[in-house]
Design an enzyme around this catalytic site. Structure first.
Site, PDB file in Angstrom:
ATOM      1  N   HIS A  78       0.839  -1.201   0.000  1.00 24.16           N
ATOM      2  CA  HIS A  78       0.000   0.000   0.000  1.00 24.16           C
ATOM      3  C   HIS A  78       0.872   1.249   0.000  1.00 24.16           C
ATOM      4  O   HIS A  78       1.803   1.356   0.782  1.00 24.16           O
ATOM      5  CB  HIS A  78      -0.894  -0.018   1.248  1.00 24.16           C
ATOM      6  CG  HIS A  78      -2.023   0.955   1.174  1.00 24.16           C
ATOM      7  ND1 HIS A  78      -1.828   2.310   1.181  1.00 24.16           N
ATOM      8  CD2 HIS A  78      -3.361   0.765   1.076  1.00 24.16           C
ATOM      9  CE1 HIS A  78      -3.014   2.915   1.097  1.00 24.16           C
ATOM     10  NE2 HIS A  78      -3.951   1.994   1.031  1.00 24.16           N
ATOM     11  N   ARG A 121      -2.870   1.428  -6.511  1.00 27.97           N
ATOM     12  CA  ARG A 121      -1.913   1.242  -5.431  1.00 27.97           C
ATOM     13  C   ARG A 121      -0.558   0.713  -5.886  1.00 27.97           C
ATOM     14  O   ARG A 121       0.482   1.188  -5.445  1.00 27.97           O
ATOM     15  CB  ARG A 121      -2.500   0.273  -4.404  1.00 27.97           C
ATOM     16  CG  ARG A 121      -3.638   0.887  -3.665  1.00 27.97           C
ATOM     17  CD  ARG A 121      -4.265  -0.065  -2.685  1.00 27.97           C
ATOM     18  NE  ARG A 121      -5.284   0.662  -1.936  1.00 27.97           N
ATOM     19  CZ  ARG A 121      -6.071   0.121  -1.023  1.00 27.97           C
ATOM     20  NH1 ARG A 121      -5.982  -1.161  -0.760  1.00 27.97           N
ATOM     21  NH2 ARG A 121      -6.955   0.844  -0.391  1.00 27.97           N
TER      22      ARG A 121
END
Lengths: 639, 257
Positions: free
Chosen positions: A268, A332
């Site tokens: 992330h 992401r």
């Protein structure tokens, strides 16, 4: 023991498949449902929703979780939101578009039929949650509010401040408690599953440890559901809760469940950077912040000036520069790699040089501090508590961290693994996100699986098997229990010099270095040599204090780390043989001239499904070919 | 910095516990409180001692697992912060701290700083929900909800069920916890049909458990890491009073369908 992969995708046009499946499913009549027992391990969004919904239908459910209450499951930590194709904003959304965005976001490595069903039921999820009393954000007119998330050009994300996961989980938890009160679900908190029991080729039970007394028990049922989350803690440092582990799915894998795409792990982009070697976990700053925050680094290498000293012209808003169409809301995997690249170039910020700025100055100037506070107040407070810096005044510093695992146990369209009667839901399965998950889609998938898929497919399975037939006295139960006992005894008897955490950190560092955001053959080969060495030392030199007949947190951890040490190797092996880049799996050898992931659809348009063949033996690779009849395979373009 | 910790050690629910003193050198200001305890535990394990047991999971202040008393204050000195998010920069070199489990009859100690909070689950099971089966609802936007109500409901729903309110209360009352759930659901139209029944049943369960009564000390609000307001208790009392006066379980006429 061997398996063949039949995904059992219904025939017919994509948009009719789920309706057709539901009509073709066999049913269990209401008075017969109470004759069937179902075990559900894990009580997060997927498991909690499944246990509650199956209890409502009249089945006997036993639910298990390792926490002290089902309300603690790690789904609770999800911040930003949940996607649904409601098109309440009239901005061009549809089931088809959510389907397409998810397939494309996953870099064309997910099954079309599953993803389409996910998009279809997404709208029911929001209805269900609102009816349960989930306090989603609303507009002044009383209608539901939406925000945008990465990888989408529509606003389809529903949210409850920065605590969407908490509110959705409390909805499922309350539904579950209602069934516990009604007697249809029996809850076993502080119980950890340590093995799966397979009898006559069907999943029939589990071995669990009562984490307070240490007692081992066997539970038998007609079907077993695993909804035990992902394996992101294989990296040691991740945004996962400390207790998140792979043991349930890894034990099932060793009993015959295929493990699919273990190398698809999501890093992330927006987490608080590591501050020291005592670091125990990493904290996520919701992707929703990228709606209003701008990401930048200094243009110059080694620029040590503070953020406010660096004039506009000497800043590089690299996501806006590289991906003008999506800007700071690029997916992401792409955002994480871009952050790694600018830090590798020596342009990272903070004392470690592994960080980039997420800057709200422009939004605060445009909307006022109050508006920003209303949107992200709790996240800003959390950031300040952890770093001691006020993000209203100075930009946040963020860096990518392990967050979610797209890989997991292989399941067919019914969410059944390669072991009949073993169903796998939520992050624990591999099904819907391909090689990269889009933001706000994990909550959607967990609840879709638990509320709207398993109640149908479980009925279809049970309708075809007779209830009961085996009990806790079956020899397979005693054997499984004995195996767990021996393992516990071994752990306690090693009495070595290194702690469990030391081994876990060592493993995590190898995987982060060699199989993190960038991977190459040389590094992966190194990891493949190194992990068995760590594992060997672990079994000789780990130290576990205390005994097995008490609450023993080190004993809980050692079993989980032993499984991570095996899974870690499979993860690296999978990354090694997938000689292409796709989504979060970025093999440095395979990239476009602009540095984007270069897929090889000729050779790798498949899910890699691994079969366990024995300790320290090479696993066997099976392939489920992915066919795309409804979307056109293309290179992802977020420019 | 260097700290002295006095930690409550208790092997199991049935054995007596005692305070044990630990010297903890080399604490960095950037550590979280739990990371500081991790460092201590690693040392204890290597020495062959039993590590200190404390509950924790997400370490992001949302799962509600963690919590113990630091110098008599639940979650420690920083307001609005769970102990997992409390950082060592709020302490100074030479500090001597006392760590104890949350003390309440309804929260028996399991081991060291870890307690049994299953009473909270039983209270929710008694009525802390909207009775809606999966698959039956109408479109989510068919029922507009005033933004202010949704926001107030969300304020109450932020409760993480950690039990700090109980630990802070001289009566070990759980009224703030129960009232947060009653407010969360009672402020929404979806919660209305069961509003009376919910108040009666949840409070009946509360009395079954060993929690004390509320006498308006207000310590709970001060200790709550999520800022749950005392006004929820007032709302709960109103709901309860109204329900007690007007509600009765319907006797089914039977024979339907």
């Amino acid at each position: 023991m061997s398996f063949t992969l039949d995904a059992r995708i219904p025939s017919g046009p994509l948009e009719n498949k789920w309706d057709k499946a539901k009509f073709d499913f066999k049913l269990v009549n209401p008075s017969n449902k109470r004759k069937y027992n179902i075990i559900c391990v894990g009580t997060g969004l997927a498991g909690g929703a499944a246990a509650a919904s199956l209890g409502e239908l009249g089945y006997n459910v036993k639910a298990f979780c390792y926490q002290d209450s089902p309300r603690r499951a790690h789904s609770i930590a999800a911040q930003g939101g949940i996607n649904a194709a409601k098109n309440y904003q009239n901005d061009g959304d549809s089931v088809q578009r959510l389907f397409y965005d998810t397939i494309k976001g996953g870099d064309f490595r997910a099954r079309e039929a599953n993803v389409y069903r996910l998009a279809q039921v997404s709208v029911n999820i929001i209805d269900q949650c609102v009816a349960q009393g989930v306090p989603f954000a609303r507009e002044y007119g009383g209608t539901l509010a939406n925000r945008s998330f990465g990888g989408a050009q529509v606003s389809r994300t529903f949210y409850a401040r920065g605590q969407t996961g908490q509110q959705l989980l409390l909805g499922a938890y309350q539904a579950l408690e209602r069934q516990i009160d009604a007697g249809s679900v029996k809850m076993y908190s502080r119980h950890e599953m340590l093995d799966l029991i397979v009898i006559d080729g069907r999943a029939r039970g589990i071995v669990v440890r009562d984490m307070v007394t240490g007692q081992l028990d066997v539970h038998i049922a007609d079907a077993v559901i695993l909804a035990t989350g992902g394996y992101g803690n294989v990296f040691y440092l991740s945004t996962n809760a400390k207790g998140c582990n792979t043991t349930a799915i890894w034990r099932a894998h060793k009993k015959g469940a295929g493990f699919a795409n273990p190398c698809f792990t999501q890093i992330h982009p927006t987490c608080i950077p590591v501050s020291g070697d005592y670091q125990s976990k990493l904290t996520l700053m919701s992707e929703s912040l990228r709606n209003d925050g701008r990401i930048w680094v200094p243009l110059k290498q080694g620029d040590t000036r503070t953020a406010d000293q660096i004039p506009e012209a000497e800043r590089d808003y690299y996501l806006e520069r590289m991906y003008p169409a999506y800007g700071n809301l690029a997916p992401r995997d792409i955002s994480s790699r871009a952050a790694k690249r600018v830090c590798d170039e020596g342009r990272g910020v903070g004392t470690s040089g592994r960080g980039v700025y997420l800057d709200f100055a422009e939004s605060i100037g445009r909307l006022g501090q109050v508006a920003i506070e209303q949107r992200y107040g709790n996240l800003f407070e959390m950031y300040e508590r952890i770093t001691g810096e006020n993000p209203y005044k100075v930009p946040m510093r963020i860096y990518p961290a392990s967050h979610y695992t797209m890989g997991g146990l292989w399941v067919d369209y019914h969410l059944q693994s390669t072991i009949p009667g073993l169903f796998v839901l939520g992050e624990a399965n591999f099904s819907d996100h391909g090689a990269n998950r889009l933001g706000a889609s994990a909550l959607m998938q967990g609840l879709a699986d638990g509320y709207f898929v398993i109640p149908f497919t479980m009925g279809n399975y049970l309708a075809q098997v007779k209830p009961g037939g085996v009990d806790e006295n079956h020899p397979a139960c005693a054997a499984a229990k004995r195996e767990v006992e021996e393992r516990t005894k071994t752990f306690l008897g090693i009495n070595g010099k290194k702690t469990v955490d030391e081994f876990h950190r060592e493993l995590g560092q190898v995987i982060w270095d060699e199989c993190g955001m960038g991977r190459n053959a040389k590094g992966l080969d190194h990891a493949l040599a190194r992990i068995p060495e760590i594992r060997e030392e672990f079994w000789k030199n780990v130290k576990v204090p205390g005994s097995g007949n008490e609450l023993n947190q080190e004993l809980e951890k050692v079993g989980r780390v032993a499984d991570f040490l095996e899974l870690g190797e499979l993860l690296v092996r999978d990354a090694r043989v997938r000689e292409e880049s796709c989504g979060a799996h970025f093999r440095e050898e395979y990239q476009t001239p602009e540095g984007e992931a270069l897929r090889d659809d000729q050779n790798f348009c498949h899910s890699a499904v691994w079969e366990y063949t024995g300790d320290n033996q090479e696993p066997v690779l099976h392939k489920e070919a992915l066919t795309f009849d409804n979307v056109h395979l293309q290179q992802r373009n977020y420019k | 910095m260097r700290l002295t910790l006095n930690i409550w050690r208790q092997k199991s629910a049935n054995e007596p516990g005692k305070m044990v003193k630990y010297d903890v050198p080399g604490v960095s200001e950037h550590m979280s409180f739990l990371e500081m305890l991790d460092v201590l535990n690693q040392r204890l394990i290597k020495q062959g001692d039993d590590p200190v047991v404390f509950e924790h999971d997400c370490r992001e202040g949302i799962c509600g697992c963690c919590g113990f008393m630091i110098d008599g204050v639940p979650h420690g000195p920083q307001r609005g912060t769970t102990v997992c998010q409390l950082h060592m920069r709020y302490f100074k070199d030479g500090d001597e701290l006392y760590l104890e489990p949350f003390r309440a009859e309804a929260f028996p100690v399991v081991k060291d700083l870890l307690i049994d909070r299953s009473a909270f689950d039983r209270i929710i099971a008694a009525g802390g929900y909207v009775s809606v089966n999966t698959g039956s609802p109408q479109d989510a936007n068919s029922l507009p909800i005033m933004k202010q109500c949704a926001d107030m409901s969300m304020d109450a729903a932020s409760c993480i069920g950690c039990g700090a309110c109980v630990a802070a209360c001289p009566n070990a009352s759980a009224m703030l916890f129960v009232s947060a759930k009653i407010s969360h659901l009672g402020l929404l139209p979806q919660g209305q049909p069961e509003r009376d029944r919910r108040a009666l049943r949840m409070l009946a369960q509360l009395q079954e458990e060993a929690f004390g009564a509320c006498t308006n000390y207000g310590e709970c609000e001060a200790a709550c890491p999520k800022g749950i307001k005392l006004e929820n208790i007032a709302r709960m009392n109103r709901d309860y009073l109204k329900a007690a006066l007007s509600y009765r379980e319907e006797a089914s006429a039977g024979g339907a369908a």
